[in-house]
Design a protein around this motif. Structure first.
Motif, PDB file in Angstrom:
ATOM      1  N   PRO A 191      53.051  28.804 -49.269  1.00 54.74           N
ATOM      2  CA  PRO A 191      53.271  28.301 -50.144  1.00 54.74           C
ATOM      3  C   PRO A 191      52.209  28.557 -51.431  1.00 54.74           C
ATOM      4  CG  PRO A 191      54.450  27.213 -47.997  1.00 54.74           C
ATOM      5  CD  PRO A 191      53.567  28.541 -47.844  1.00 54.74           C
ATOM      6  N   GLY A 192      52.318  28.748 -52.778  1.00 56.05           N
ATOM      7  CA  GLY A 192      51.564  29.039 -53.054  1.00 56.05           C
ATOM      8  C   GLY A 192      51.329  30.336 -53.357  1.00 56.05           C
ATOM      9  N   GLY A 193      51.631  31.161 -52.827  1.00 60.65           N
ATOM     10  CA  GLY A 193      51.513  32.640 -53.028  1.00 60.65           C
ATOM     11  C   GLY A 193      50.555  33.997 -52.470  1.00 60.65           C
ATOM     12  N   SER A 194      49.554  33.050 -51.779  1.00 61.42           N
ATOM     13  CA  SER A 194      48.153  33.915 -52.041  1.00 61.42           C
ATOM     14  C   SER A 194      48.275  34.581 -50.049  1.00 61.42           C
ATOM     15  CB  SER A 194      46.807  32.525 -50.989  1.00 61.42           C
ATOM     16  OG  SER A 194      46.528  31.679 -51.144  1.00 61.42           O
ATOM     17  N   ARG A 195      48.825  34.077 -49.464  1.00 57.61           N
ATOM     18  CA  ARG A 195      48.518  35.534 -48.844  1.00 57.61           C
ATOM     19  C   ARG A 195      50.189  35.589 -47.905  1.00 57.61           C
ATOM     20  NH1 ARG A 195      44.937  31.896 -44.249  1.00 57.61           N
ATOM     21  NH2 ARG A 195      45.745  29.970 -45.358  1.00 57.61           N
ATOM     22  N   VAL A 196      50.488  36.498 -46.832  1.00 58.17           N
ATOM     23  CA  VAL A 196      51.669  37.164 -46.528  1.00 58.17           C
ATOM     24  C   VAL A 196      51.942  37.253 -45.077  1.00 58.17           C
ATOM     25  CG1 VAL A 196      51.235  39.301 -47.004  1.00 58.17           C
ATOM     26  CG2 VAL A 196      54.033  37.869 -46.445  1.00 58.17           C
ATOM     27  N   TRP A 243      54.575  29.352 -41.852  1.00 56.91           N
ATOM     28  CA  TRP A 243      53.632  28.604 -43.039  1.00 56.91           C
ATOM     29  C   TRP A 243      53.720  27.010 -42.707  1.00 56.91           C
ATOM     30  CZ3 TRP A 243      49.124  30.965 -43.375  1.00 56.91           C
ATOM     31  CH2 TRP A 243      48.924  32.317 -44.306  1.00 56.91           C
ATOM     32  N   ALA A 244      53.317  26.367 -42.764  1.00 48.54           N
ATOM     33  CA  ALA A 244      53.488  24.491 -42.486  1.00 48.54           C
ATOM     34  C   ALA A 244      54.664  24.552 -43.929  1.00 48.54           C
ATOM     35  CB  ALA A 244      52.531  23.976 -42.617  1.00 48.54           C
ATOM     36  N   ALA A 245      55.610  23.567 -44.526  1.00 43.17           N
ATOM     37  CA  ALA A 245      56.179  23.828 -45.398  1.00 43.17           C
ATOM     38  C   ALA A 245      54.852  21.800 -46.302  1.00 43.17           C
ATOM     39  CB  ALA A 245      57.456  22.184 -45.529  1.00 43.17           C
ATOM     40  N   ASP A 246      53.874  21.613 -46.178  1.00 41.99           N
ATOM     41  CA  ASP A 246      53.650  20.612 -46.777  1.00 41.99           C
ATOM     42  C   ASP A 246      52.215  21.253 -47.909  1.00 41.99           C
ATOM     43  OD1 ASP A 246      51.562  21.041 -44.782  1.00 41.99           O
ATOM     44  OD2 ASP A 246      50.987  18.999 -44.095  1.00 41.99           O
ATOM     45  N   PRO A 296      59.180  24.157 -40.506  1.00 45.83           N
ATOM     46  CA  PRO A 296      58.516  23.293 -41.003  1.00 45.83           C
ATOM     47  C   PRO A 296      58.899  22.001 -41.599  1.00 45.83           C
ATOM     48  CG  PRO A 296      57.723  25.643 -41.144  1.00 45.83           C
ATOM     49  CD  PRO A 296      59.054  25.880 -40.490  1.00 45.83           C
ATOM     50  N   LEU A 297      58.387  21.140 -41.820  1.00 46.36           N
ATOM     51  CA  LEU A 297      59.368  19.930 -42.442  1.00 46.36           C
ATOM     52  C   LEU A 297      58.738  19.468 -43.297  1.00 46.36           C
ATOM     53  CD1 LEU A 297      60.919  17.809 -39.339  1.00 46.36           C
ATOM     54  CD2 LEU A 297      62.308  19.496 -40.832  1.00 46.36           C
ATOM     55  N   THR A 337      66.502  24.224 -42.341  1.00 47.82           N
ATOM     56  CA  THR A 337      66.171  22.687 -43.274  1.00 47.82           C
ATOM     57  C   THR A 337      66.033  22.155 -44.856  1.00 47.82           C
ATOM     58  OG1 THR A 337      64.990  20.861 -42.845  1.00 47.82           O
ATOM     59  CG2 THR A 337      63.786  22.828 -43.227  1.00 47.82           C
ATOM     60  N   ASP A 338      66.195  21.355 -44.541  1.00 51.03           N
ATOM     61  CA  ASP A 338      65.960  21.043 -46.688  1.00 51.03           C
ATOM     62  C   ASP A 338      64.639  20.212 -46.603  1.00 51.03           C
ATOM     63  OD1 ASP A 338      66.435  18.332 -46.011  1.00 51.03           O
ATOM     64  OD2 ASP A 338      67.823  18.395 -47.202  1.00 51.03           O
ATOM     65  N   GLY A 339      63.846  20.063 -45.465  1.00 54.40           N
ATOM     66  CA  GLY A 339      62.241  19.668 -45.587  1.00 54.40           C
ATOM     67  C   GLY A 339      62.873  18.694 -45.203  1.00 54.40           C
ATOM     68  N   ARG A 340      63.421  17.828 -45.123  1.00 57.04           N
ATOM     69  CA  ARG A 340      63.995  16.076 -44.427  1.00 57.04           C
ATOM     70  C   ARG A 340      65.106  16.958 -42.766  1.00 57.04           C
ATOM     71  NH1 ARG A 340      67.492  12.103 -45.432  1.00 57.04           N
ATOM     72  NH2 ARG A 340      67.530  13.254 -47.070  1.00 57.04           N
ATOM     73  N   ARG A 341      66.049  17.620 -43.562  1.00 62.27           N
ATOM     74  CA  ARG A 341      66.979  16.715 -42.705  1.00 62.27           C
ATOM     75  C   ARG A 341      67.083  18.653 -42.006  1.00 62.27           C
ATOM     76  NH1 ARG A 341      72.332  15.865 -46.178  1.00 62.27           N
ATOM     77  NH2 ARG A 341      70.791  17.616 -47.982  1.00 62.27           N
ATOM     78  N   ILE A 342      68.767  18.637 -40.869  1.00 62.92           N
ATOM     79  CA  ILE A 342      68.640  19.793 -39.655  1.00 62.92           C
ATOM     80  C   ILE A 342      69.847  20.205 -40.024  1.00 62.92           C
ATOM     81  CG2 ILE A 342      68.522  20.800 -38.236  1.00 62.92           C
ATOM     82  CD1 ILE A 342      65.522  18.804 -37.977  1.00 62.92           C
ATOM     83  N   ALA A 343      70.175  21.476 -40.458  1.00 65.90           N
ATOM     84  CA  ALA A 343      71.457  21.892 -40.587  1.00 65.90           C
ATOM     85  C   ALA A 343      71.008  23.073 -39.344  1.00 65.90           C
ATOM     86  CB  ALA A 343      72.397  22.596 -41.640  1.00 65.90           C
TER      87      ALA A 343
END
Length: 647
Positions: A191-196, A243-246, A296-297, A337-343
């Motif tokens: 997230p943020g796009g600097s590493r892969v 990666w962590a989502a936060d 990751p949530l 996940t949408d970050g909170r819920r899990i399908a």
């Protein structure tokens, strides 16, 4: 149902579960994801030739998401992979997906027709794509380029496809980002796009043997710096990285340096920190590119699938506390996940595959797609786990499905016939869930024991490694251990046992007839591997082309084992009748292997039926083929094990 059981011989009970019901099986729902607030997934439709429709859950119910006819499926590594991705959390941005017919990548936006993003190959399927990520105005993914239509040879790259569609007729517009391994997963962009990061591995390793976690920085012009290995290699299998989502920059991997696929944080200074060290699996064998067991949530926690011989849903907090939220379901597949819920897709011993949406914080769960009501749930056998001990004290795990029929019971002085199911892995496992094919037998009074022989996943690396170089020995011995355990428990009779399996399971079933001629009275053998030497030399697709190095040994040093451990080596000891079922278009296990076994038995007096099916390959897909095969099996078991099959 009358409400009162009648007594009838085992195997002869009438059942409403016909071969047609077993052939229909259950809907194959896969690759769940969120598009805006909605949950979407792919759904294979046998009545449409196996087309994988992309469907969505709406307030009005389940509806097809794309215009008619699109088939969302990729052939990457032949077993496939994650075939679609929403471009953002805004549904109006649409999705990208791989279309099965030509294996090209398409973009679709609401109110439009899909448009191609990738160029056409020299033939449909020459270029294959999977496991997407979005970076600016490009979609990054895995590309597999095969050199022949049988996919015997292939090269793989991470590539960037412009979202404006400029590459659809200009292959030079596709940017190659990275390679360096025989096999790759798709990219995971920070997230943020600097590493892969991504995973890679090389022949002869399979991904459950050894993988490398690779990392590169993304430069201002969208190219990558020289990749470096962060973890893995040797005897370490990393099966997922996220990666962590936060936005914290934390990197998580599901890896097994201690022998179990556990969750680790990859540390910036090198090494890793185990977050929840347990003798459980938090991942599984990567048979398909892009499978996930860790999500990751947004709050910094992780949704995880974990267990021993099962997969339950839980939430792992940053301080290492694990809380289950799976309810009665014991198997969870394809989580999103949408970050909170899990399908996800969930199932259990008394539940067929169901698409659900759950909120771990509240505990609320909504069913988005219930399985069709077959009306035969009362005839379904409720399985349980059982562990037996082999000759050297080794554990052998199995799922036991007792004979079950609400209208019938067996005579008090009779034990039921039993059927040993051998799953097709060999590096895989069966699921302890409702299974109409199994219920076809159990509802008629035939017990089923589904053996998770050494080599099966779900029980740690040491259990998988029991099969190393012993395929045709360990699997055969473990199946015999399990059924002898049932006999010792007084649940089965030694003269009423049969065995069945397909592909690698067909190998074990056929080898068992020769290795245990006094134990098995009959067998159902489906599209089997029978000749390891021939299977190695005839050529199979690239992903499995070095699989036998681990299962039997490197060639030619292990030539003697290839010959000795193949089922053909035991043909002269086979005495039990069997039915051999073979697709004539099978290129993985061709008819020539089956015919070699039959030639070796010519004049032996061993009773057998050889049923071949035009248009069928490796794994039967046509309902009529499955029906004919099951009916032939049941007729054989009845004749040999001493019952008149129930209608």
């Amino acid at each position: 149902m009358s409400g009162q059981r009648r007594t009838a011989p085992y195997g002869s009970w009438p059942s409403p579960i016909g071969a047609e019901d077993a052939a229909a099986g259950e809907a194959l729902v896969e690759w769940v994801g969120f598009v805006g607030a909605e949950v979407w997934w792919t759904e294979v439709r046998p009545e449409e030739g196996g087309r994988a429709a992309l469907v969505r859950h709406t307030p009005a119910g389940v509806a097809e998401a794309l215009p008619p006819g699109w088939d969302v499926r990729t052939r990457v590594i032949e077993y496939g992979g994650r075939p679609w991705l929403p471009l953002s959390r805004d549904a109006e941005d649409g999705i990208v997906f791989t279309h099965a017919a030509d294996q090209r990548v398409y973009r679709w936006r609401p109110g439009t027709d899909p448009v191609p993003l990738s160029p056409a190959g020299a033939w449909p399927g020459e270029l294959r794509y999977a496991d997407f990520a979005v970076h600016g105005d490009e979609v990054w993914c895995l590309r597999e380029a095969v050199s022949d239509e049988a996919a015997l040879r292939a090269v793989r790259h991470l590539v960037a496809l412009p979202l404006d569609g400029s590459a659809h007729d200009d292959p030079s517009a596709v940017r190659e980002l990275a390679s360096g391994h025989d096999f790759l997963t798709g990219p995971r962009i920070e997230p943020g796009g600097s590493r892969v990061v991504w995973l890679g591995w090389n022949h002869p390793a399979m991904p459950w043997d050894s993988t490398d976690l690779m990392s590169a920085s993304i430069t201002a012009d969208g190219t990558l710096t020289e990749p470096v290995r962060l973890a893995g290699g040797g005897q370490e299998s990393i099966t997922q990285v996220e990666w962590a989502a936060d936005g914290s920059g934390r990197l998580y991997a599901v890896t097994d340096p201690q022998g179990w696929w556990n969750v680790h944080e990859i540390l910036p200074e090198g090494g890793s920190r185990e977050l929840c060290g347990r003798a459980e699996e938090f991942g599984d064998a990567m048979w398909r590119i892009g499978l996930r067991w860790l999500l990751p949530l947004d709050d910094g926690g992780l949704a995880v699938l974990h267990g021993v011989g099962e997969r339950r849903l839980g939430v792992l907090t940053p301080d290492g506390r694990l809380t289950d939220c799976s309810g009665a379901a014991t198997e969870w597949f394809f989580p999103a996940t949408d970050g909170r819920r899990i399908a996800a897709v969930s199932a259990g011993p008394d539940q067929r595959r169901t698409v659900v949406l759950t909120d771990p914080a509240s505990g609320d769960t909504e069913v988005l797609r219930a399985p069709a009501d077959a009306g035969t749930e009362a005839w379904a056998s409720t399985p349980h786990r059982r562990t037996y001990r082999g000759p050297d004290g080794e554990a052998v795990h199995a799922h036991v499905y007792p004979p079950t029929n609400p209208e019938f019971s067996g005579p008090e002085d009779e034990l039921p016939p039993w059927l040993v199911f051998v799953h097709g892995g060999p590096t895989g496992r069966s699921y302890l869930t409702l299974n109409q094919e199994i219920n076809y037998f159990t509802s008629r009074g035939i017990g089923v024991i589904d053996v998770q022989y050494g080599g099966s996943t779900g029980y740690g690396r040491a259990y998988r490694e029991r099969l190393r170089e012993t395929w045709g020995v360990t699997d055969v011995r473990d199946c015999a251990t399990a059924i002898r355990g049932l006999i010792a428990d007084g649940l089965a009779s030694a003269d009423r046992v049969a065995i069945r399996g397909g592909s690698a399971g067909g190998w074990t079933a056929a080898a068992s007839l020769g290795a245990e001629p006094d134990l098995y009275r009959a067998a159902g053998i489906y599209y089997p591997v029978l000749d390891a030497v021939g299977w190695r030399t005839q050529g199979t697709h690239d992903f499995e082309s070095r699989y036998l190095d681990g299962l039997i040994g490197p060639w030619p040093a292990a030539k003697d084992r290839y010959e000795a451990q193949s089922p053909l080596a035991g043909a002269s000891r086979i005495r039990a009748p069997f039915v051999l079922l073979q697709g004539l278009d099978d290129t993985v296990c061709p008819p020539a292997q089956a015919e070699r076994l039959l030639a070796l038995l010519d004049g032996s007096g061993v009773a057998h039926r050889y049923l071949t099916f035009e248009g069928e390959g490796h794994g039967f897909r046509r309902s009529a083929t499955v029906v004919a095969s099951l009916q032939a099996e049941l007729e054989l078991y009845g004749r040999v094990l001493g019952f008149t099959p129930g209608t």
